[in-house]
Design a protein around this motif. Structure first.
Motif: not given
Length: 123
Positions: A35-46
């Protein structure tokens, strides 16, 4: 492949669950980092971009949590201290028995190891 603090993160998992591969990061702190990095939680690592990887790396390295080697060293020193002061928990660690009051008559196979059959026990 994403590498943080010397750990390769699993490629096909969602990023919050992949972060739990780092020793010392649970699911709650992983979700907070995402959440702090402003990344969508559904994003896969790849699917992470290089900017997202850099922001994750900065957040994990500058976090006040003890991670990986520091955490392992800290818990090892705590167990060593318990052994040296010869307290009850230290004795249980030394004899590799459950430390927190669990029963050992039937269960505790993880701590005690596999069964060793004793011959001639039958009367």
């Amino acid at each position: 492949m994403v590498r943080l603090i010397g750990i390769d993160l699993p490629t096909n998992k969602k990023i919050a669950y992949a972060l739990t591969a780092i020793h010392g990061i649970g699911i709650t702190s992983a979700k907070n980092i995402v959440k702090l990095a402003n990344i969508d939680s559904e994003t896969r690592t790849s699917d992470l971009t290089t900017e997202q990887i850099i922001s994750l790396r900065n957040l994990v390295e500058n976090n006040e949590l003890k991670l990986e080697g520091d955490l392992r060293r800290f818990t090892g020193l705590n167990i060593k201290r318990l052994n040296e002061i010869n307290c009850h928990r230290g004795k249980r660690h030394r004899t590799s028995l459950p430390v927190r009051g669990q029963r050992t008559r039937t269960n505790a196979r993880t701590r005690r190891g596999s069964k060793k059959t004793v011959t001639g026990k039958k009367k």
